[in-house]
Design a protein around this motif. Structure first.
Motif, PDB file in Angstrom:
ATOM      1  N   ILE A  24       0.864  -1.177   0.000  1.00  0.00           N
ATOM      2  CA  ILE A  24       0.000   0.000   0.000  1.00  0.00           C
ATOM      3  C   ILE A  24       0.899   1.225   0.000  1.00  0.00           C
ATOM      4  O   ILE A  24       1.870   1.286   0.757  1.00  0.00           O
ATOM      5  CB  ILE A  24      -0.913   0.015   1.237  1.00  0.00           C
ATOM      6  CG1 ILE A  24      -1.944  -1.110   1.132  1.00  0.00           C
ATOM      7  CG2 ILE A  24      -1.590   1.385   1.406  1.00  0.00           C
ATOM      8  CD1 ILE A  24      -2.745  -1.314   2.390  1.00  0.00           C
ATOM      9  N   VAL A  25       0.558   2.199  -0.843  1.00  0.00           N
ATOM     10  CA  VAL A  25       1.254   3.477  -0.856  1.00  0.00           C
ATOM     11  C   VAL A  25       0.254   4.531  -0.391  1.00  0.00           C
ATOM     12  O   VAL A  25      -0.815   4.689  -0.998  1.00  0.00           O
ATOM     13  CB  VAL A  25       1.788   3.831  -2.262  1.00  0.00           C
ATOM     14  CG1 VAL A  25       2.417   5.215  -2.263  1.00  0.00           C
ATOM     15  CG2 VAL A  25       2.782   2.770  -2.734  1.00  0.00           C
ATOM     16  N   ILE A  55       2.974  -1.096   4.300  1.00  0.00           N
ATOM     17  CA  ILE A  55       2.546   0.268   3.998  1.00  0.00           C
ATOM     18  C   ILE A  55       3.760   1.161   3.788  1.00  0.00           C
ATOM     19  O   ILE A  55       4.673   1.186   4.607  1.00  0.00           O
ATOM     20  CB  ILE A  55       1.662   0.813   5.131  1.00  0.00           C
ATOM     21  CG1 ILE A  55       0.429  -0.081   5.283  1.00  0.00           C
ATOM     22  CG2 ILE A  55       1.256   2.262   4.852  1.00  0.00           C
ATOM     23  CD1 ILE A  55      -0.372   0.175   6.529  1.00  0.00           C
ATOM     24  N   PHE A  56       3.739   1.876   2.677  1.00  0.00           N
ATOM     25  CA  PHE A  56       4.771   2.852   2.347  1.00  0.00           C
ATOM     26  C   PHE A  56       4.112   4.221   2.404  1.00  0.00           C
ATOM     27  O   PHE A  56       3.155   4.483   1.691  1.00  0.00           O
ATOM     28  CB  PHE A  56       5.319   2.578   0.939  1.00  0.00           C
ATOM     29  CG  PHE A  56       6.346   3.554   0.485  1.00  0.00           C
ATOM     30  CD1 PHE A  56       7.664   3.430   0.899  1.00  0.00           C
ATOM     31  CD2 PHE A  56       6.010   4.597  -0.370  1.00  0.00           C
ATOM     32  CE1 PHE A  56       8.632   4.330   0.466  1.00  0.00           C
ATOM     33  CE2 PHE A  56       6.960   5.507  -0.806  1.00  0.00           C
ATOM     34  CZ  PHE A  56       8.274   5.363  -0.381  1.00  0.00           C
ATOM     35  N   TYR A  64       6.393  15.874  -4.719  1.00  0.00           N
ATOM     36  CA  TYR A  64       6.711  16.968  -5.635  1.00  0.00           C
ATOM     37  C   TYR A  64       8.211  17.224  -5.744  1.00  0.00           C
ATOM     38  O   TYR A  64       8.728  17.493  -6.815  1.00  0.00           O
ATOM     39  CB  TYR A  64       6.025  18.263  -5.190  1.00  0.00           C
ATOM     40  CG  TYR A  64       4.522  18.194  -5.251  1.00  0.00           C
ATOM     41  CD1 TYR A  64       3.860  17.908  -6.443  1.00  0.00           C
ATOM     42  CD2 TYR A  64       3.766  18.415  -4.118  1.00  0.00           C
ATOM     43  CE1 TYR A  64       2.481  17.839  -6.498  1.00  0.00           C
ATOM     44  CE2 TYR A  64       2.371  18.350  -4.167  1.00  0.00           C
ATOM     45  CZ  TYR A  64       1.747  18.064  -5.360  1.00  0.00           C
ATOM     46  OH  TYR A  64       0.380  17.998  -5.408  1.00  0.00           O
ATOM     47  N   ASP A  65       8.917  17.134  -4.615  1.00  0.00           N
ATOM     48  CA  ASP A  65      10.328  17.529  -4.576  1.00  0.00           C
ATOM     49  C   ASP A  65      11.318  16.388  -4.808  1.00  0.00           C
ATOM     50  O   ASP A  65      12.459  16.643  -5.171  1.00  0.00           O
ATOM     51  CB  ASP A  65      10.662  18.172  -3.224  1.00  0.00           C
ATOM     52  CG  ASP A  65       9.916  19.472  -2.999  1.00  0.00           C
ATOM     53  OD1 ASP A  65       9.420  20.066  -3.977  1.00  0.00           O
ATOM     54  OD2 ASP A  65       9.822  19.896  -1.824  1.00  0.00           O
ATOM     55  N   ASN A  66      10.912  15.145  -4.558  1.00  0.00           N
ATOM     56  CA  ASN A  66      11.871  14.043  -4.584  1.00  0.00           C
ATOM     57  C   ASN A  66      11.214  12.755  -5.087  1.00  0.00           C
ATOM     58  O   ASN A  66      11.375  11.700  -4.488  1.00  0.00           O
ATOM     59  CB  ASN A  66      12.452  13.828  -3.177  1.00  0.00           C
ATOM     60  CG  ASN A  66      13.569  12.818  -3.172  1.00  0.00           C
ATOM     61  OD1 ASN A  66      14.245  12.602  -4.174  1.00  0.00           O
ATOM     62  ND2 ASN A  66      13.756  12.165  -2.034  1.00  0.00           N
ATOM     63  N   LEU A  70      11.739   8.799  -3.809  1.00  0.00           N
ATOM     64  CA  LEU A  70      10.622   8.024  -3.257  1.00  0.00           C
ATOM     65  C   LEU A  70      10.421   6.732  -4.030  1.00  0.00           C
ATOM     66  O   LEU A  70      10.205   5.665  -3.438  1.00  0.00           O
ATOM     67  CB  LEU A  70       9.333   8.841  -3.283  1.00  0.00           C
ATOM     68  CG  LEU A  70       9.196   9.937  -2.253  1.00  0.00           C
ATOM     69  CD1 LEU A  70       7.918  10.737  -2.496  1.00  0.00           C
ATOM     70  CD2 LEU A  70       9.187   9.361  -0.852  1.00  0.00           C
ATOM     71  N   LEU A  71      10.484   6.814  -5.352  1.00  0.00           N
ATOM     72  CA  LEU A  71      10.307   5.613  -6.161  1.00  0.00           C
ATOM     73  C   LEU A  71      11.432   4.609  -5.925  1.00  0.00           C
ATOM     74  O   LEU A  71      11.180   3.401  -5.860  1.00  0.00           O
ATOM     75  CB  LEU A  71      10.213   5.982  -7.639  1.00  0.00           C
ATOM     76  CG  LEU A  71       8.950   6.749  -8.034  1.00  0.00           C
ATOM     77  CD1 LEU A  71       9.022   7.180  -9.496  1.00  0.00           C
ATOM     78  CD2 LEU A  71       7.699   5.941  -7.757  1.00  0.00           C
TER      79      LEU A  71
END
Length: 83
Positions: A24-25, A55-56, A64-66, A70-71
């Motif tokens: 889950i994101v 859960i992530f 927006y910034d990174n 995150l991916l």
């Protein structure tokens, strides 16, 4: 991997879910900071984890910034769950 947006799981809707991998994101904005909201989030997480999901969590601003970072972190998490 297929992620579904606004996926129902039990009594909850999650932001994104990959049911095949049980991931889950959740993308959190400013509405996850009060004590009441944190208690509700914890109860929700407890339920989802009891169903076998990992859960992530990501903050809106980090999306927006990174996004690349995150991916990368999400892919590392998913990689740890591979059989």
């Amino acid at each position: 991997m297929k992620f579904v947006r606004q996926c129902p799981i039990g009594p909850f809707f999650v932001d994104f879910a990959c049911c095949e991998r049980k991931i889950i994101v959740e993308v959190d904005g400013g509405t996850h900071g009060t004590e009441q909201e944190l208690v509700r989030d914890r109860a929700r997480e407890d339920y989802l984890e009891a169903q076998g999901f990992r859960i992530f969590r990501a903050q809106n601003q980090n999306v927006y910034d990174n996004l690349d970072g995150l991916l990368d972190t999400l892919l590392a998490l998913i990689g740890k769950g591979r059989a």
